[in-house]
Design an enzyme around this catalytic site. Sequence first.
Site, PDB file in Angstrom:
ATOM      1  N   SER A 143       0.833  -1.202   0.000  1.00  0.00           N
ATOM      2  CA  SER A 143       0.000   0.000   0.000  1.00  0.00           C
ATOM      3  C   SER A 143       0.868   1.252   0.000  1.00  0.00           C
ATOM      4  O   SER A 143       1.665   1.455  -0.907  1.00  0.00           O
ATOM      5  CB  SER A 143      -0.968  -0.042   1.190  1.00  0.00           C
ATOM      6  N   ASP A 295      -3.294   6.034  -3.821  1.00  0.00           N
ATOM      7  CA  ASP A 295      -2.094   5.459  -3.225  1.00  0.00           C
ATOM      8  C   ASP A 295      -1.491   4.422  -4.177  1.00  0.00           C
ATOM      9  O   ASP A 295      -2.073   4.119  -5.230  1.00  0.00           O
ATOM     10  CB  ASP A 295      -2.391   4.896  -1.834  1.00  0.00           C
ATOM     11  N   ASP A 297      -1.207   1.229  -4.627  1.00  0.00           N
ATOM     12  CA  ASP A 297      -1.949   0.084  -5.171  1.00  0.00           C
ATOM     13  C   ASP A 297      -3.375   0.448  -5.557  1.00  0.00           C
ATOM     14  O   ASP A 297      -4.167  -0.419  -5.911  1.00  0.00           O
ATOM     15  CB  ASP A 297      -1.933  -1.099  -4.202  1.00  0.00           C
ATOM     16  N   ASP A 299      -6.097   1.439  -4.074  1.00  0.00           N
ATOM     17  CA  ASP A 299      -7.335   1.099  -3.366  1.00  0.00           C
ATOM     18  C   ASP A 299      -7.870   2.286  -2.565  1.00  0.00           C
ATOM     19  O   ASP A 299      -9.042   2.329  -2.223  1.00  0.00           O
ATOM     20  CB  ASP A 299      -7.168  -0.137  -2.472  1.00  0.00           C
TER      21      ASP A 299
END
Length: 552
Positions: A143, A295, A297, A299
């Site tokens: 993340s 961010d 990734d 999500d």
Amino acid sequence: MKGCLATMDKELWIERANDSLVKHFYEQQSGIEQRDGFESKLTFGTAGIRGKFGLGEGRLNKFTIEKLALGLARYLNAQTNNPTIVIHYDIRHLSTEFAQIIANVLANHQITVYLPDTYKTTPELSFAVRNLNTAAGIMITASHNPKDYNGIKVYGSDGAQLSTDASELASRYIEEVGDPLQIDIPISKQNTSYIKPFPKSVTDDYMKHIQNMIGYIPKSDLQVVFTSLHGTSVPIVPELLQSLNFNQFNLVEAQCKPDPNFSSVQSANPEDHRAFDQAVELANKSHADLLISTDPDADRLGIAECDAHGHITYFNGNQIGALLLNYRIQQTSQLRHRLMIQSIVSSELTKSLARYNNVEYKEVLTGFKFIAQEIRQLDDHQNMIFAFEESYGFLSEPFVRDKDAVQIVPLIIKYASELKLYGKTLKDALEQIYQTVGRHEDTLFSHTLEGLEGKKKINAIMTKFRSNPPQEIQGLKVKAIEDYLTSEVYQLDKDTTSQINSPKSNVIRVLFDEGFIALRPSGTEPKIKLYVSLKCPNFDDVAQKINAMIFS
């Protein structure tokens, strides 16, 4: 004797350093960091595994990844016959290599693996599991953690992160593997035949679902600046916006190239205003209205607005949640039995907004997998219109079962475009929400309390609220205390105790007529968070005094 064994283990690890993939990271670490890798152990928890690169069982390296993969292979084969799995990975250091290692180990155990040839977002992984009907999914990401971290998240067949029970079972299989340095992974052509290319049709289907959800973005002169913070949301987000005939956006070019070092950002976390620094510069040059960051990734997402004078308004996760819920309520007025889901530490504002509009709401523990569990249990007549966590994670439609910034980007742009046509902004829309249901405000205090003394203080704070609950806090009368560790709620005014239907978690929530505060220690770090969500005069002053009272 124990010290001798530890020394021997360290020597064995150092002998294998050239094969570990992480020698470079290990050599750059301090002596304390190096030692911690040998003295600690990575554990597979409810969010998978996350950690630093380095040598030893307490670090991510080729051998600990092989151990994880072997345990997961045995777990999957025990759960189902001829399992299939999809693997996605982000732009971080060694994400590609870890993906290939895991694929090889799974293939060696006759598990069919769908593996893409480039990085993907986390929500795409969740969608792919459901689309391909696989037994599980693996996402390699950390993340928004710093550059020397990576991690592995495991998803079940419904596209949600593994439940607590499933995580515990998978963890046992992983621990039974034993010493990662003793693993032998033979690779043959027969085994690699189990590794399949990831079908492009899955990405196309994901895009179509979002296109159908959005429909169209109305024509206005809204200008947008977008940054992926060196992550995975480029190229998919720009391609998605263009497919919706929205081209009025500028990319922060320096930050929209994959970079595992996150070279041009102080923080790759959209919660942090510093993540917007270059976006603000570009917004001022291009006279943009709306700034969006995702961010690494993709999500989670953050937004800000720039007015005609160059003043920037940043929205926190609860405010973004309120704006999106408000818009979804407008969009779904024809539906009956509408439902919104949020975490127990998210704002009173969204609950008030739901009540005002006759939308049912449910609260769940922190962690989007608990939201996914609620979605899975919906009755046929219920319509989930929105779900979110205050930590900048949002979901509009449940064809994905995790936070999905990719589907939210065009949704927030569509809302801002409609508002712009009427000369309004998102800030105006938020103010209208406040006027309708009251000015509920929120803040978060995070305290790091290191060492044994810190741990004792955290425990003492939680114990005090459990054993001697306060009657009032800063002039606010306590109505009830919810203890999610004992699954009990104590009503002070009635002097009664009842049960909470929820999994156990070390969280205490104190309820007032004006809102709530919540205390939540970290399970993995020496941290404790205080959430404050209140509708009261002088909110900032009251919140600061509550924080000082608890942590003085």
